[in-house]
Design an enzyme around this catalytic site. Structure first.
Site, PDB file in Angstrom:
ATOM      1  N   ASP A 219      -7.606  -9.024  -0.301  1.00 21.31           N
ATOM      2  CA  ASP A 219      -6.034  -9.593   0.378  1.00 21.31           C
ATOM      3  C   ASP A 219      -6.751 -11.383   1.361  1.00 21.31           C
ATOM      4  O   ASP A 219      -5.412 -11.502   1.317  1.00 21.31           O
ATOM      5  CB  ASP A 219      -5.440  -8.786   1.759  1.00 21.31           C
TER       6      ASP A 219
ATOM      7  N   ASP B 240       0.992  -1.028  -0.144  1.00 19.15           N
ATOM      8  CA  ASP B 240      -0.327  -0.025   0.050  1.00 19.15           C
ATOM      9  C   ASP B 240       0.860   1.279   0.176  1.00 19.15           C
ATOM     10  O   ASP B 240       2.146   0.757   0.526  1.00 19.15           O
ATOM     11  CB  ASP B 240      -0.646  -0.094   1.047  1.00 19.15           C
TER      12      ASP B 240
ATOM     13  N   MET C 196       0.679   3.634   9.359  1.00 14.54           N
ATOM     14  CA  MET C 196       0.059   3.635   8.787  1.00 14.54           C
ATOM     15  C   MET C 196      -0.259   5.084   8.223  1.00 14.54           C
ATOM     16  O   MET C 196      -1.138   5.819   9.615  1.00 14.54           O
ATOM     17  CB  MET C 196      -0.932   2.982   8.064  1.00 14.54           C
TER      18      MET C 196
ATOM     19  N   ASP D 214       0.288   4.173   1.622  1.00 18.06           N
ATOM     20  CA  ASP D 214       0.088   4.770   2.986  1.00 18.06           C
ATOM     21  C   ASP D 214       0.783   3.631   4.485  1.00 18.06           C
ATOM     22  O   ASP D 214       1.197   4.269   5.751  1.00 18.06           O
ATOM     23  CB  ASP D 214      -1.080   4.999   3.590  1.00 18.06           C
TER      24      ASP D 214
ATOM     25  N   HIS E 268      -6.104   7.524   7.065  1.00 15.03           N
ATOM     26  CA  HIS E 268      -7.126   8.542   6.080  1.00 15.03           C
ATOM     27  C   HIS E 268      -8.849   7.956   6.346  1.00 15.03           C
ATOM     28  O   HIS E 268      -8.722   6.927   6.695  1.00 15.03           O
ATOM     29  CB  HIS E 268      -6.082   7.973   4.844  1.00 15.03           C
TER      30      HIS E 268
HETATM   31  C1  UD2 Z   1      -6.306  -2.277   4.264  1.00 14.72           C
HETATM   32  C2  UD2 Z   1      -5.388  -2.832   3.800  1.00 14.72           C
HETATM   33  C3  UD2 Z   1      -5.083  -3.050   2.434  1.00 14.72           C
HETATM   34  C4  UD2 Z   1      -5.608  -3.923   1.764  1.00 14.72           C
HETATM   35  C5  UD2 Z   1      -7.166  -3.292   1.933  1.00 14.72           C
HETATM   36  C6  UD2 Z   1      -9.024  -3.459   1.596  1.00 14.72           C
HETATM   37  C7  UD2 Z   1      -3.567  -3.093   5.301  1.00 14.72           C
HETATM   38  C8  UD2 Z   1      -3.016  -2.814   6.732  1.00 14.72           C
HETATM   39  N1  UD2 Z   1      -4.537  -2.946   4.660  1.00 14.72           N
HETATM   40  O1  UD2 Z   1      -5.718  -1.470   3.853  1.00 14.72           O
HETATM   41  O2  UD2 Z   1      -3.996  -3.708   1.982  1.00 14.72           O
HETATM   42  O3  UD2 Z   1      -6.761  -5.195   1.051  1.00 14.72           O
HETATM   43  O4  UD2 Z   1      -7.686  -2.585   3.121  1.00 14.72           O
HETATM   44  O5  UD2 Z   1      -8.681  -2.903   0.313  1.00 14.72           O
HETATM   45  O6  UD2 Z   1      -4.261  -3.874   5.886  1.00 14.72           O
HETATM   46  N2  UD2 Z   1      -5.529   3.211  -3.614  1.00 14.72           N
HETATM   47  C9  UD2 Z   1      -5.222   4.529  -3.727  1.00 14.72           C
HETATM   48  N3  UD2 Z   1      -6.362   5.218  -4.483  1.00 14.72           N
HETATM   49  C10 UD2 Z   1      -7.792   5.113  -4.053  1.00 14.72           C
HETATM   50  C11 UD2 Z   1      -8.099   3.363  -3.448  1.00 14.72           C
HETATM   51  C12 UD2 Z   1      -7.033   3.382  -2.905  1.00 14.72           C
HETATM   52  O7  UD2 Z   1      -3.928   4.527  -4.107  1.00 14.72           O
HETATM   53  O8  UD2 Z   1      -8.609   5.509  -4.011  1.00 14.72           O
HETATM   54  C13 UD2 Z   1      -3.644   1.931  -3.051  1.00 14.72           C
HETATM   55  C14 UD2 Z   1      -3.236   2.631  -1.683  1.00 14.72           C
HETATM   56  O9  UD2 Z   1      -2.116   2.723  -1.705  1.00 14.72           O
HETATM   57  C15 UD2 Z   1      -3.965   1.990  -0.559  1.00 14.72           C
HETATM   58  C16 UD2 Z   1      -4.725   0.865  -0.759  1.00 14.72           C
HETATM   59  O10 UD2 Z   1      -5.478   1.267  -1.995  1.00 14.72           O
HETATM   60  O11 UD2 Z   1      -3.308   2.247   0.256  1.00 14.72           O
HETATM   61  C17 UD2 Z   1      -5.355   0.488  -0.457  1.00 14.72           C
HETATM   62  O12 UD2 Z   1      -6.174   1.179  -0.148  1.00 14.72           O
HETATM   63  P1  UD2 Z   1      -6.842   1.634   1.387  1.00 14.72           P
HETATM   64  O13 UD2 Z   1      -5.820   2.297   2.411  1.00 14.72           O
HETATM   65  O14 UD2 Z   1      -8.166   2.896   1.340  1.00 14.72           O
HETATM   66  O15 UD2 Z   1      -6.874   0.640   2.974  1.00 14.72           O
HETATM   67  P2  UD2 Z   1      -7.232   0.118   4.165  1.00 14.72           P
HETATM   68  O16 UD2 Z   1      -6.154   1.305   4.587  1.00 14.72           O
HETATM   69  O17 UD2 Z   1      -8.372   0.085   4.656  1.00 14.72           O
HETATM   70 MN    MN Z   2      -4.843   2.288   3.722  1.00 16.70          MN
END
Ligand code: UD2
Ligand code: MN
Length: 360
Positions: free
Chosen positions: A269, A203, A295, A205, A298
């Site tokens: 995942d 990711d 992380m 972030d 956001h």
């Molecule tokens: C969790 C998981 C992530 C993924 C996601 C579900 C962990 C620590 N993280 O993160 O790996 O499985 O759930 O999909 O377990 N992104 C963009 N632009 C967007 C949307 C997403 O760049 O508009 C990319 C970016 O790299 C981001 C990643 O996709 O870090 C995952 O999306 P998230 O950060 O919104 O998801 P999160 O934090 O819930």
């Molecule tokens: Mn994230």
């Protein structure tokens, strides 16, 4: 008298306004928020590369023609074979103080990392790295996070004596986000670029907080985000496999990559975890103290709403394993751009039809 006071006041006001505008435009807040947004808009208006940062000297490779070109002669496989192998454990690694960075810019990061080659590539100069690592980042509209990632990760990876390249795989606007499919595109693109043996899917972030968390592959696929601040440095559930994972090339091929049918947030995942188990592999995890990671906090992004179909899909993960993944990957490269700090792959991955493959 009154009119000269008025004139003076006017001059003072204009000077103040000009000064304020000047300093505001130079401020990190302006650079961070507005320039990034502007760059993003410009890139999407014109798929052909626009020169973004004055000294990033980009190279544009349109469609597949880039494959035919010898892009990175200085980083081709023919490194001096007489170099000694780098040590298994690189020296002087330890805990790192990681915070979100506001007061930096891409030109600054470039100047702090003089040994990075175009496309965000680097390798140790005095020894042969243990592995060749491609780092794949799914991306859309997260410029500020990417900047923080680059700021920390280039020094981090160089200290780990890694032979690596960074691939930022950007999904085009106006379609539901598909993190997993972008990972597959990143794998396919990086594989054509260099003989990488290890792929780290990260990711944008997540930043590791300890240099001893080696960004490399191990015997089994490795879940590296097993100690994230967001989850209080614990596993929220046992089979979690999100955030950052590392796969040897042969293992990623064995699981047929990620599934392509997860549109929107969540589940992709967990499906990958099921694939690993299905092909008889185990999951490695680093020590939870060393694996501590941040992380950047956001909100859920627009265009990445929760995928309501993920549970029924994951239940049939075993069935879809061989039809859905690298073997069925279908996409159109819009551009591949070699920036100084990363290779940007902008791709059209469609808008969800693949879901028709689901669970039959
Ligand atoms: C969790 C998981 C992530 C993924 C996601 C579900 C962990 C620590 N993280 O993160 O790996 O499985 O759930 O999909 O377990 N992104 C963009 N632009 C967007 C949307 C997403 O760049 O508009 C990319 C970016 O790299 C981001 C990643 O996709 O870090 C995952 O999306 P998230 O950060 O919104 O998801 P999160 O934090 O819930
Ligand atoms: Mn994230």
């Amino acid at each position: 008298m009154l009119s000269s006071i008025k004139t003076m006041f006017l001059i003072l006001a204009v000077t103040f306004l000009l000064g304020f505008t000047f300093f505001y435009m130079k401020s990190p807040v302006f650079q961070e928020i507005y320039l990034d947004k502007l760059n993003y808009k410009m890139q999407h208006k014109k798929p052909i590369f626009q020169r973004i940062y004055p000294d990033s000297q980009p190279v544009e490779f349109k469609n597949e023609s880039w494959r035919l070109m010898n892009k990175f002669p200085q980083l081709s496989s023919d490194q001096d074979k007489n170099l000694p192998e780098c040590p298994e454990i690189p020296p002087d690694l330890g805990p790192l103080d990681i915070r979100v960075v506001y007061n930096t810019s891409l030109p600054m990061i470039i100047s702090q990392n003089p040994n990075i080659r175009p496309g965000g590539r680097s390798r140790p100069q005095h020894c042969m790295a243990q592995q060749k690592v491609a780092i794949i980042i799914p991306f859309r509209n997260r410029e500020a996070h990417l900047k923080t990632w680059l700021y920390y990760m280039h020094p981090f990876l160089q200290r780990q004596q890694a032979d690596y390249g960074v691939y930022v795989v950007e999904q085009m606007e106006d379609t539901v986000f598909n993190r997993a499919k972008l990972m597959n595109v990143g794998y396919a693109t990086a594989s054509k670029d260099y003989d990488y043996s290890c792929f780290i899917f990260s990711d944008v972030d997540i930043i590791p907080m300890d240099g001893r968390n080696l960004y490399r592959c191990s015997t089994n696929p490795r879940h590296m985000a097993n100690s994230v601040d967001k989850f209080n440095f614990k596993l929220p559930y046992n089979d979690i496999f999100g955030g950052v994972v590392a796969f040897k090339k042969e293992h990623f091929i064995k699981v047929n990559g990620f599934s392509n049918v997860f549109w929107g947030w969540g589940g992709e995942d967990d499906e990958l975890f099921q694939r690993v188990v299905a092909v008889g592999l185990k999951v490695d995890r680093p020590d939870q103290t060393i694996a501590r990671s941040r992380m950047i906090s956001h909100k859920r992004d627009p265009g990445n709403e929760r995928n309501g179909k993920s549970f029924p899909l994951i239940r049939k993960a075993y069935k879809r394993l061989h039809q859905d993944g690298l073997s069925s990957l279908n996409y159109t490269i819009i551009s591949i751009t070699s920036h100084k700090l990363y290779t940007k792959v902008t791709v059209d991955i469609g808008d969800g039809e693949d879901a028709s493959l689901e669970a039959n």
